[in-house]
Write an enzyme that holds these catalytic residues in place. Structure first.
Site, PDB file in Angstrom:
ATOM      1  N   THR A 190       0.820  -1.213   0.000  1.00  0.00           N
ATOM      2  CA  THR A 190       0.000   0.000   0.000  1.00  0.00           C
ATOM      3  C   THR A 190       0.860   1.270   0.000  1.00  0.00           C
ATOM      4  O   THR A 190       1.865   1.353   0.689  1.00  0.00           O
ATOM      5  CB  THR A 190      -0.906   0.001   1.236  1.00  0.00           C
ATOM      6  OG1 THR A 190      -1.762  -1.142   1.161  1.00  0.00           O
ATOM      7  CG2 THR A 190      -1.749   1.255   1.328  1.00  0.00           C
ATOM      8  N   GLU A 217      -6.801  -6.068   3.124  1.00  0.00           N
ATOM      9  CA  GLU A 217      -6.917  -7.275   2.297  1.00  0.00           C
ATOM     10  C   GLU A 217      -8.073  -7.148   1.305  1.00  0.00           C
ATOM     11  O   GLU A 217      -8.702  -8.134   0.934  1.00  0.00           O
ATOM     12  CB  GLU A 217      -7.103  -8.532   3.161  1.00  0.00           C
ATOM     13  CG  GLU A 217      -6.043  -8.729   4.227  1.00  0.00           C
ATOM     14  CD  GLU A 217      -4.701  -9.152   3.664  1.00  0.00           C
ATOM     15  OE1 GLU A 217      -4.679  -9.840   2.637  1.00  0.00           O
ATOM     16  OE2 GLU A 217      -3.662  -8.768   4.251  1.00  0.00           O
ATOM     17  N   GLY A 240       2.850  -2.492   8.349  1.00  0.00           N
ATOM     18  CA  GLY A 240       2.996  -3.142   9.649  1.00  0.00           C
ATOM     19  C   GLY A 240       4.451  -3.518   9.894  1.00  0.00           C
ATOM     20  O   GLY A 240       5.152  -3.946   8.973  1.00  0.00           O
TER      21      GLY A 240
END
Lengths: 651, 651
Positions: A177, A456, A216
């Protein structure tokens, strides 16, 4: 007998209390009266073995059950005890320490990811019940970063990285992303330019919108990142490829030519250190291209077995399907846990009624109509989600498997995550103030799992995948249209139920087709036509999921031990009536149901709720959620005792 | 022209991309194409003066505008700058310090609470936009504790306490809720026994379920608590009364014969120190009884002008209505703010489409159908909430005013808080990952305001108040039943719209009456019958609110400057179509609409969304929310710039 006038007067008197009194009028009725006031229940003698239903819903083979028990033991380590009162830094540190316990025990490993995906899935599901930050942090490392190495890389990558991934020596990030590109992954701006003089790729962030965003493990702990970037060789564009890029040194300092910022405080998942990444002519060796689907030779020659850029891209994002399977499965578990907590409370909490004999709040119809249809829905979804997991774990997938996996994972991820959000909302409200306390667990899940609808694959985008597939099936003549059934005498008959849901889906798919045709006739492009129909497309995606859920549920009932059939059928009937009732406008506007049948279905809900009343508690207590993970004080048989003076919960 | 088969083949080709690609197919259409693909818009030239609409929605008299500006200046103090990354203790300390700034400035005071309630309300609304913990902490102190002293106490209490309340010398708690009793306040277990020998009341917590629970300010800062307890004199029970009980000494230590525990971490409102209280034969002077509605003389003689226990109780909880008014008003403000943030982002964020010319996400119908009906609903609710505030602030209320205040505050508190929750959910999802970031403000409101549905009356219990009132009106012959309108040629005609909503309400109230009669005929008690109808009761409560919302909106349109009428009418039409569409099953099952009309209404939504598309951004920018409170980076014209490297948000 009273006259009409007397009765009216009587009612008016009863209904005219002091205006400001904030309570309903049931002050004189005992629990027994209310119980008796329910419609005659056909299920008052419904019983089953709770453990049997637990195991039927669990549906795990023996070796998985053993693995589960082992992980459950590990999760008794005090580090996994609930803790909420932390700032972001403390949350991240605790989550890291929890992750390290899991990793040291080898409970989750990349080596197992492909070998026994079911075991991997179920272990991750269990971690999610303990702490969603923990499962997401490990999920980024294993299911995303590790999975990329495993399934987009080749042997040289496996040899070099897998062991370090399994031991957390190389904590990983997943750099897909960007600030400017979420759903549209193919539009990422980050570039990877091959320099044949040094045999390196040069990774660049050409603008601020190209910064990797929400990554993350990037803010604190990640050392390597699988970066999605547009590959250029000699100014020729080859589409999106994935590269392993070092972002931190082993000592934790930021790698050269990399800039990192923190994504900061969030609604939930505070334990996941999401960060932002920029690359400034960051050079990486040629070997760092994950080259399973496309490679660059030393001299800059591009080689791939897949000629089409977009098909290549499709292969590269295909492994992500596992994330959607895990979200659907985890969302269902959390739904069940929230329903267990709220339902247990509803059967023990009393409010209003005569002194010393107040009424259990589950006796109120508004409470039943919030909890029971969702209990039935959770049971219904169990079978479809189980089937999805089986397809995902199938070692040798047929092309039908591959297609089903895509469509089912898209549809179920969207519908189950929304259902979970709805269930967390309803159970929060059903528990009143107690639902607002972190100690009662619903709050944390509500915050942490909110992002399920987005990551997702945004739910609305995913439902388009479902609709597109159905439209293609229709156009290819492989979709059988269904007629409505207008003269059912038994709304609890499965054949009637499935025909009703099939009709809606079929009506939506043919409507969609016609609408798009009409748009084309008016000279609009397919894309324009598609956007004009996004409301129908969303409805169709949901209708498909409802239909497969009902079908899988029926298969589950057919295969169930005979002692479980009656309770499962009750759930199926309530699931069906609730789903149809939610969308009654569609059925009636499009002549999918006769008005009298629609009314019958509407009316059936209260009766089915009455049937559920004597068994609702047993039913949630049969859910396949290990008791070990439920610590909410309101879920205990005597919740008052859990709040006695001196019993501290300083977490 | 293409043949059917060619077109089918064409579509199939377009619709068969690599299966795993997570995006829709609009990759070649430009923004202009999509814009043109919308239905012809009748409002493409709709313009108005944004400031004019802002002021019309604000609807505040001049002296309130001045007060608002003054408070806005105060709120520029850096202590009010956004801050999220804190543990519970830090949250509470910051909230206290913020509260002290407000108090020192005299911006909120009990002295003003009765004198100029509108100013008080609007100031509290503004604090809520800055930090809901702050408004709730001050709300507990002023609107609950202070209000009890003011409106349940008498002159001796006013003299003794008001100054200390206004200066925070005596921080207060409101001890109504107990662990075992939330909605059923009349059932509290705490006792106050009069001891005539010492002329004291002895306050006791007879069991753990009687502990005062969720008491704001109790965990840390409160020194006095207005305790709801059952009054006993010489073993005779006189019902619930309210007493001022010291719980902490001035030095912060716990008062004698009081035990305090902390409610701990919550989903939101971390800045409010909710606690739990036990009283062990805690003796308080006779004067500490708030004696406006019932008093105990020195010798133990009970005196009251209201003979009925339950009517007395009603008078004692009546002042609480202000909390419901404030919740409705604040929930509406927050809805508007969330819509401003999400809509601005939707008009600037681009995704999919040709490179360098991606489509603004507001162009997608799914985005429009989520945001625009909620924008219309927020505008619609503005007028009903404004009317409610006016009734509440009316200094000399007629008995009709008093009744309306009860019914409207109950109904609007429930419906607006649910609408707000829905809007926060939709806007969170519409903003994707950005909606999950605390910096974008939606997250905090989502957590903090979740309890709106529960406190100051559970929403389902409140809707029963609305339904009960309507049923009484019907039984007393004061409710006019309405027939459905089956042959409307114009669904945008107000008369048709209001008749449609009136019919639904009227059908529900007569259905409810008949159902209860039928229950009585079957020998059941009124209470049993009432519980059997709780689903109808809930629908009726909501139907009432929809109807008054439409009526007030129409009045607002009638009185609006002519330049604003067109945009307000567009909102009214969309509000109406959306509301009817949500409940289409009811209208069709009960013959409230012809199927063709229902379909017309359904179809109108996309057209109205098209009409909204060119003006949606202007519309939210006209909302009466001061720009000062909106700091979400995604709400800025160039959100990418807000995320440039180096711009830190360490809060």
């Amino acid at each position: 007998m009273e006259s009409y006038e007397e009765r009216v007067r009587n009612i008016v008197n009863h209904l005219t209390p002091p205006r400001e009194v904030l309570m309903n009028d049931c002050s004189s009725s005992s629990e027994e009266q209310i119980l008796n006031s329910n419609e005659t229940s056909s299920s008052s003698t419904l019983t089953w073995n709770k453990q049997e239903l637990f195991e039927y819903l669990e549906a795990a083979p023996q070796h998985i059950k053993v693995a589960k028990k082992k992980l459950q033991e590990l999760l008794k380590d005090p580090i996994f005890a609930p803790k909420y009162n932390m700032n972001v830094q403390q949350w991240r540190e605790l989550t890291l320490q929890r992750a390290l316990v899991i990793i040291k025990a080898g409970a989750i490993s990349l080596a197992e990811f492909n070998r026994d995906p079911m075991k991997y899935l179920i272990s991750m599901e269990m971690l999610n019940l303990v702490d969603p930050s923990l499962s997401v942090k490990l999920g980024v490392h294993f299911s995303l970063f590790g999975n990329a190495v495993l399934n987009l890389g080749t042997e040289k990558h496996h040899i070099k990285y897998i062991k370090d991934i399994d031991t957390w020596k190389l904590p990983g990030c997943f750099g897909m992303t960007e600030l400017g590109h979420g759903s549209n992954v193919q539009g990422v701006e980050t570039t990877a330019t091959y320099d044949k003089t040094t045999q390196e790729f040069i990774i660049n962030t050409p603008s601020d919108s190209a910064q990797k965003f929400w990554i993350g493990n990037a803010a604190c702990h990640g050392q390597a990142c699988s970066v999605f970037a547009q590959l250029y060789i000699d100014n020729v564009h080859y589409g999106v490829h994935v590269f392993i890029v070092p972002i931190r040194n082993a000592d934790g300092t930021t790698a050269e030519n990399v800039r990192i910022m923190d994504n900061g405080h969030k609604l939930g998942l505070q334990g996941v250190d999401n960060g932002r990444l920029w690359f400034d002519n960051k050079r990486i060796p040629r070997d760092n291209l994950l080259n399973k689907f496309g490679d660059v030779e030393k001299d800059g020659t591009y080689v791939s077995s897949i000629p089409s850029k977009s098909k290549r891209f499709g292969s590269m994002v295909a492994p992500l399907v596992g994330g959607r399977v895990l979200i659907a499965a985890s969302a269902l578990n959390v739904s069940k846990m929230a329903l267990m907590i709220a339902t247990r409370y509803a059967y023990s909490r009393r409010q209003f009624g005569s002194k010393g004999n107040e009424i259990r709040i589950i006796e109120y119809l508004t409470h039943q109509r919030r909890l029971f249809p969702m209990i039935a829905t959770s049971v219904a979804l169990s079978f479809a989600v189980e089937k999805l997991k089986r397809i995902y774990c199938e070692p040798n997938k047929s092309s039908q498997n591959v297609k089903d996996l895509h469509v089912w994972s898209s549809g179920l991820k969207a519908v189950v995550s929304w259902t979970k959000t709805n269930i967390l909302q309803l159970t929060r409200e059903c528990c009143g103030g107690q639902g607002f306390s972190s100690f009662n667990q619903i709050a944390l899940f509500k915050s942490d799992l909110e992002i399920d609808m987005t990551y997702e694959g945004d739910n609305h985008v995913l439902l388009q995948q479902v609709a597109r597939n159905l439209l293609v099936e229709l156009q290819k003549g492989r979709y059988t249209l269904t007629n409505p059934n207008h003269d059912s005498s038994n709304i609890h008959d499965y054949d009637f139920q499935v025909q009703t849901l099939k009709w809606r889906e079929s009506d939506l798919v043919s409507t969609l087709s016609q609408k798009i045709m009409a748009q084309l006739d008016q000279g609009r492009s397919l894309e324009q036509g598609w956007n004009t129909c996004l409301d129908t497309i969303t409805l169709l995606g949901k209708a498909f999921v409802d239909r497969i859920t009902l079908e899988e549920f029926q298969l589950g009932i057919k295969n169930a031990p005979s002692s479980l059939k009656a309770v499962l059928e009750l759930c199926r009937n309530l699931f069906f009536s609730w789903k149809v009732n939610e969308d009654l406008g569609y059925f009636l506007c499009h002549d999918g149901l006769a008005t009298s049948t629609a009314q019958k279905i509407q009316d059936s809900i209260n009766v089915l709720c009455s049937d559920m009343l004597p068994i609702g508690l047993d039913l949630v207590n049969s859910f396949n959620i290990p008791e070990q993970f439920i610590h909410a004080p309101i879920s205990k048989p005597d919740y008052i005792q859990e709040f006695r003076y001196g019993l501290k919960r300083d977490y």
